[in-house]
Design a protein around this motif. Structure first.
Motif, PDB file in Angstrom:
ATOM      1  N   UNK A   7       1.036  -1.260  -0.717  1.00  0.00           N
ATOM      2  CA  UNK A   7      -0.107  -0.029  -0.291  1.00  0.00           C
ATOM      3  C   UNK A   7       1.098   1.470  -0.392  1.00  0.00           C
ATOM      4  N   UNK A   8       1.487   1.218   0.805  1.00  0.00           N
ATOM      5  CA  UNK A   8       2.841   2.625   0.720  1.00  0.00           C
ATOM      6  C   UNK A   8       4.103   1.998   1.030  1.00  0.00           C
ATOM      7  N   UNK A   9       5.003   2.466   0.176  1.00  0.00           N
ATOM      8  CA  UNK A   9       6.727   2.415  -0.214  1.00  0.00           C
ATOM      9  C   UNK A   9       6.746   2.854   1.113  1.00  0.00           C
ATOM     10  N   UNK A  10       7.552   2.141   2.055  1.00  0.00           N
ATOM     11  CA  UNK A  10       8.654   2.568   3.334  1.00  0.00           C
ATOM     12  C   UNK A  10       9.358   3.465   2.532  1.00  0.00           C
ATOM     13  N   UNK A  48      -9.029   1.967   0.174  1.00  0.00           N
ATOM     14  CA  UNK A  48      -7.570   1.623   0.295  1.00  0.00           C
ATOM     15  C   UNK A  48      -7.247   1.219  -1.498  1.00  0.00           C
ATOM     16  N   UNK A  49      -8.062   0.102  -1.626  1.00  0.00           N
ATOM     17  CA  UNK A  49      -6.962  -0.191  -2.859  1.00  0.00           C
ATOM     18  C   UNK A  49      -8.140   1.353  -4.172  1.00  0.00           C
ATOM     19  N   UNK A  50      -9.420   1.779  -4.016  1.00  0.00           N
ATOM     20  CA  UNK A  50      -9.955   3.118  -4.927  1.00  0.00           C
ATOM     21  C   UNK A  50      -8.656   3.891  -4.502  1.00  0.00           C
ATOM     22  N   UNK A  51      -8.262   3.889  -3.443  1.00  0.00           N
ATOM     23  CA  UNK A  51      -6.965   4.984  -3.476  1.00  0.00           C
ATOM     24  C   UNK A  51      -6.140   4.673  -4.254  1.00  0.00           C
TER      25      UNK A  51
END
Lengths: 282, 164
Positions: free
Chosen positions: A187-190, B63-66
């Motif tokens: 989701x978020x690359x650290x 979250x997937x949409x974001x």
């Protein structure tokens, strides 16, 4: 008797009567306020009630690590009270082991936090002051109104400053998930600045959509002054107008996005009339 | 943005609002059947969308949409069964509420909630699916690409003398 003295008397009485084993509050250490766990009534004179300091998460961690029979008192403001309610709803702390000593915030503090309910449900001392509506604040209006392009530019300017210190997540009294999605490379690359920070901030904001108690902890903490709490305002408004739900105010009511639809409850979306026939009801 | 028409065999592909990328999350039990049907009937559809089949739209987190928007997707469509007719105990209702709650957030930061299209139980027939997709694609085609949004970040950074 000042507000602080009244709180002191209450705390001392609680500790002397052994109704709690410790009281979590603030004390001065080398003239700086620090959270402190008072276990002896004679130490309590060091307790201070200013500034605003979010203690709910700390109380949760104390209760999680302390022995089962440990009971804790907590000097709390409106935001802490709501946070404790939300944490208890999510089974993060045992409300029976916690005694709250509610104090109201000053009008100045409420204005600073854009807080609509700057007092806990039960207050032990002091007077309630009226809260304020975030949209009435000029600075907040700048971020929440305008065309899509204006908003985009304004938020781009703000979010660009992010150094991804994770402070907003760490300070948030509701952010307790393990594992945290913001640490998951999917989701978020650290370590990437600032490539992923839009998803960072939007995912963080959305995870708190129905739990944010508007304590303004994220805004206060941010080292680069991003008004992060304003991201929540529109979602809070939607919950309030559509479901008459405000996080942290009702310990019994489950968040509307987690419940089955109830009759007579507002809906966010238009449902076709033929759906009723499928529900087996009238 | 010029529209162009390609003839490949007897399938006419219309590149409307070319360059825009659209992701469609389609529930296996409703919208995916519609999508399948549209394919079998060889209906001409915009070429800008890709379908991702999911068991139920409750598998599609907000979250997937974001994440889609922040990685350069211009429009996200989430298509599930009608509310009350979910095969998984009303899971789609909860999901629908979450997605509706995401819209004000998208509006706040200027992504525009019209880029998120939700449809419940209105796309299980091929012509319904085609109609929904066509109107959504033309709507996205009229809007600026999301890259304009992410570009404004880069611009603000280069103004500070940083490069990325």
């Amino acid at each position: 008797m000042s507000l602080r003295e009244e709180v002191l008397t209450r705390v001392k009485a609680l500790l002397k009567d052994r109704r709690v084993d410790g009281v979590l509050g603030l004390s001065l250490f080398e003239k700086e306020p620090v959270p402190c766990l008072f276990e002896d009534p004679f130490d309590v004179d060091a307790l201070v009630i200013e500034p605003k300091w979010l203690l709910a998460k700390l109380a949760m961690n104390i209760l999680k690590t302390a022995p089962q029979e440990y009971r804790l008192g907590l000097v709390c403001r409106g935001c802490d009270d709501r946070a404790v309610t939300e944490l208890a709803k999510r089974n993060q702390l045992d409300r029976n082991r916690l005694t709250l000593l509610g104090i109201p915030c000053t009008a100045e503090q409420a204005r600073k936090c854009l807080c609509s309910t700057p007092y806990p449900r039960e207050i032990v001392a002091g007077e309630r002051v009226e809260g304020m509506y975030p949209m009435n604040d000029e600075q907040a209006q700048l971020f929440l109104t305008g065309s899509m392009e204006e908003r985009m530019k304004r938020w781009a300017r703000e979010l660009n400053r992010c150094i991804k210190c994770y402070g907003c997540r760490n300070v948030c009294p509701i952010c307790v998930c393990i594992p945290c999605k913001l640490e998951d490379d999917l989701w978020v690359k650290r370590g990437h600045i600032p490539a992923d920070m839009v998803s960072y901030h939007l995912i963080r904001a959305f995870h708190l959509s129905d739990t944010c108690v508007s304590c303004a902890g994220c805004t206060d903490t941010c080292p680069v002054n991003i008004p992060l709490m304003l991201l929540q305002v529109s979602m809070r408004e939607t919950l309030k107008s559509q479901y008459a739900y405000e996080p942290g105010l009702d310990p019994e009511r489950v968040s509307p996005v987690l419940t089955e639809q109830e009759k007579g409850e507002g809906t966010l979306f238009q449902e076709p009339a033929w759906i009723d026939s499928l529900r087996g009801g009238s | 943005m010029t529209d162009r028409t390609e003839d490949s065999g007897n399938i006419q592909v219309v590149l409307e609002g070319a360059g825009r990328k659209i992701v469609v999350f389609a529930c296996t039990w409703c919208a995916l059947i519609g999508a399948d049907g549209a394919g079998k009937k060889r209906i001409s559809l915009p070429a800008t969308f890709r379908v991702i089949p999911v068991e139920c739209i409750s598998r599609v987190e907000a979250d997937a949409v974001i994440r889609a928007f922040t990685s350069g997707i211009d429009g996200v469509a989430v298509m599930g069964c009608h509310l009350g007719g979910c095969r998984h105990n009303g899971a789609n209702l909860r999901s629908a509420r979450k997605l509706e709650l995401l819209k004000p957030l998208l509006d706040t930061v200027g992504i525009d909630s019209r880029r998120l299209f939700t449809s419940y139980g209105t796309a299980h027939e091929y012509h319904q699916f085609a109609q929904a997709i066509e109107s959504f694609c033309s709507q996205i085609g009229e809007m600026p690409p999301v890259s304009a949004w992410s570009r404004s970040f880069v611009r603000a950074m280069s103004a500070r003398g940083e490069n990325e």
